[in-house]
Design an enzyme around this catalytic site. Sequence first.
Site, PDB file in Angstrom:
ATOM      1  CB  CYS A   1      -0.724   0.248   1.387  1.00  0.00           C
ATOM      2  SG  CYS A   1      -2.674   1.301   1.268  1.00  0.00           S
TER       3      CYS A   1
ATOM      4  CG  HIS B   1      -4.872  -3.758   2.491  1.00  0.00           C
ATOM      5  ND1 HIS B   1      -3.108  -3.206   3.242  1.00  0.00           N
ATOM      6  CD2 HIS B   1      -4.832  -2.331   2.133  1.00  0.00           C
ATOM      7  CE1 HIS B   1      -2.889  -2.068   3.472  1.00  0.00           C
ATOM      8  NE2 HIS B   1      -4.594  -0.650   2.425  1.00  0.00           N
TER       9      HIS B   1
ATOM     10  CD  GLU C   1      -2.177  -6.275   4.934  1.00  0.00           C
ATOM     11  OE1 GLU C   1      -2.408  -5.268   5.489  1.00  0.00           O
ATOM     12  OE2 GLU C   1      -2.055  -7.205   4.154  1.00  0.00           O
TER      13      GLU C   1
END
Length: 195
Positions: free
Chosen positions: A77, A175, A177
Site C-alpha cells: 500500500c 493489501h 493480508e
Amino acid sequence: MKLVIIDYGAGNIKSIQFAFKRLGIDAILSSNPEIITSADRVIFPGVGEASSAMKMLKKSGLDKLIPTLKQPVLGICLGMQLMCNSSEEGNTKGLGIFNVDVKRFSSVVKVPQMGWNTINELKSKLFANIKEGEFMYLVHSFYAEMCQEAISSTHYQLDYASALQKDNFYGVQFHPEKSSLAGEQVLKNFINIKS
C-alpha cells in the site's frame, strides 16, 4: 526464514503479522538497520499519509537504508507508493526505487477506492498460482501510474499499476493480508521467491 517488518510508525502491522503467522512464520517487527539488513525477507508496510510517513523514515535513517537492501523486499500500500519517485500526496519525494510517480484519483470517482477489485496483466513470480482477474482488497486515494515496472494493473477511473517490481524490490497497492486466499498466496510466493 527470518522475516522482518519495518517498524517506522506508519504500518498496519498486526494484520500483516497475523497473516504470516497463519503461514507458520513469526515476523519480527524492527527499525534496527542490522536486524533489517540480516533478514531473509523484508516487508515495508504503510498506512496513512505519504509526507508524514516519509518524515518518519528520514528521522530514523530508513530512507537511506531501504534502497540498499539486497534481499527480496515487499512494499504494501503506502509502502509501495513511498518506493516510487514522488507522490502528489503532500508533494512528497519518494525513495526512487520504482521509476514512476504517484497521482491522486480525480473527483470523477469515489475516493478512496475501498473494497475489492481485480488484478490483471500479471507478470511476476509474485503471482504464481493466481489467475488473471483475481480479486484483491484495496483502500487508497492515490495510485502509481502504469509504467515499465508494472507487474499487474487494476482499473478504477483508469488503468493503474497495482503491483510493481524492480530487481529484488516488489510493491503491491492492494493489501494481501486482507485479501483472503489469493492474498495469502501472494505472501507465500513472496516467501518462496529465490533471492
